[in-house]
Design an enzyme around this catalytic site. Structure first.
Site, PDB file in Angstrom:
ATOM      1  N   ASP A   1      -8.910  -0.768   7.433  1.00  0.00           N
ATOM      2  CA  ASP A   1     -10.338   0.339   8.015  1.00  0.00           C
ATOM      3  C   ASP A   1     -10.780  -0.560  10.119  1.00  0.00           C
ATOM      4  O   ASP A   1     -11.394  -1.439   9.687  1.00  0.00           O
ATOM      5  CB  ASP A   1     -11.117   0.843   7.918  1.00  0.00           C
ATOM      6  CG  ASP A   1     -10.575   2.402   6.984  1.00  0.00           C
ATOM      7  OD1 ASP A   1      -9.411   2.647   7.032  1.00  0.00           O
ATOM      8  OD2 ASP A   1     -11.008   2.455   5.824  1.00  0.00           O
TER       9      ASP A   1
ATOM     10  N   ARG B   1      -6.164   1.992  -5.066  1.00  0.00           N
ATOM     11  CA  ARG B   1      -5.486   1.244  -3.464  1.00  0.00           C
ATOM     12  C   ARG B   1      -5.325  -0.377  -3.675  1.00  0.00           C
ATOM     13  O   ARG B   1      -6.436  -0.634  -3.911  1.00  0.00           O
ATOM     14  CB  ARG B   1      -5.747   1.635  -2.178  1.00  0.00           C
ATOM     15  CG  ARG B   1      -7.286   1.206  -2.109  1.00  0.00           C
ATOM     16  CD  ARG B   1      -7.975   2.065  -0.774  1.00  0.00           C
ATOM     17  NE  ARG B   1      -8.012   3.719  -1.173  1.00  0.00           N
ATOM     18  CZ  ARG B   1      -7.822   4.447  -0.689  1.00  0.00           C
ATOM     19  NH1 ARG B   1      -8.754   3.551   0.842  1.00  0.00           N
ATOM     20  NH2 ARG B   1      -8.128   5.406  -0.519  1.00  0.00           N
TER      21      ARG B   1
ATOM     22  N   ARG C   1       1.037  -1.257   0.162  1.00  0.00           N
ATOM     23  CA  ARG C   1      -0.241  -0.068  -0.128  1.00  0.00           C
ATOM     24  C   ARG C   1       0.882   1.148   0.022  1.00  0.00           C
ATOM     25  O   ARG C   1       1.663   1.829   0.899  1.00  0.00           O
ATOM     26  CB  ARG C   1      -0.365   0.310   0.921  1.00  0.00           C
ATOM     27  CG  ARG C   1      -1.325   1.108   1.129  1.00  0.00           C
ATOM     28  CD  ARG C   1      -2.916   1.530   0.961  1.00  0.00           C
ATOM     29  NE  ARG C   1      -3.162   3.142   0.527  1.00  0.00           N
ATOM     30  CZ  ARG C   1      -4.371   3.182   2.023  1.00  0.00           C
ATOM     31  NH1 ARG C   1      -5.072   2.255   2.505  1.00  0.00           N
ATOM     32  NH2 ARG C   1      -5.009   4.237   1.326  1.00  0.00           N
TER      33      ARG C   1
ATOM     34  N   ASP D   1      -7.052  -1.622   1.734  1.00  0.00           N
ATOM     35  CA  ASP D   1      -7.229  -0.783   2.550  1.00  0.00           C
ATOM     36  C   ASP D   1      -8.071  -1.561   3.933  1.00  0.00           C
ATOM     37  O   ASP D   1      -8.946  -2.346   3.529  1.00  0.00           O
ATOM     38  CB  ASP D   1      -8.735   0.334   2.099  1.00  0.00           C
ATOM     39  CG  ASP D   1      -8.631   1.356   2.594  1.00  0.00           C
ATOM     40  OD1 ASP D   1      -7.763   2.076   3.179  1.00  0.00           O
ATOM     41  OD2 ASP D   1      -9.632   1.733   2.771  1.00  0.00           O
TER      42      ASP D   1
END
Length: 163
Positions: free
Chosen positions: A101, A96, A87, A99
């Site tokens: 989160d 991307r 990344r 990712d």
């Protein structure tokens, strides 16, 4: 690190370099994370990108973990996985390879530069809510509501089950 085990939820997305495989790889890389155990995995979803539309669609998923890590330790682990997978943080909402989160961690609200838990965008992003509703439809995200209610409110435009 605490001795208390608590639930945590991570949203995963990719739209580069075989996104389906990258999401599945990220799920696998979460499993050996120190003091964390992956217990739940959502379906994979295909969604339109948020932000610039001149990029490929995303593959999204969510996992539920039990962890002894603090939110800061969990974030460090997620960022390490992102770096290991290639990344590069260049463009906000851009394409991307991966990712990760931290969406919510029970009894661990944080609002600091670099880390906000619950994730501030969770209540309006169907590409987070649909996978999260697969694994934790009845959890209440403080200040936002119950996941299933939030999912129904945002609707399913631009998202479909991949598998």
């Amino acid at each position: 690190m605490s001795t208390l085990w608590r639930p945590a939820y991570v949203a995963i997305g990719s739209n580069l370099e075989s996104p389906r495989e990258r999401v599945l790889e990220a799920m696998e890389r979460l499993s050996p994370l120190s003091a964390a155990r992956v217990l739940l995995r959502s379906h994979l979803y295909l969604s339109h990108p948020m932000g610039p539309q001149d990029q490929p669609d995303f593959v999204n998923a969510a996992v539920g973990l039990l962890t002894q890590l603090s939110p800061h330790e969990m974030l460090a682990g997620l960022l390490d996985i992102e770096r290991t997978m290639g990344r590069n943080r260049r463009e906000r909402w851009g394409p991307r390879v991966i990712d990760l989160d931290l969406v919510w961690m029970v009894d661990a609200a944080v609002d600091e530069p670099g880390l906000t838990v619950p994730h501030p965008g969770v209540s309006i992003r169907n590409f987070v809510l649909y996978p999260l509703a697969d694994i934790a439809p009845t959890i209440k995200i403080p200040g936002m509501g119950i996941v299933l209610d939030l999912k129904l409110k945002v609707g399913g435009e631009g998202i479909s089950v991949l598998e």
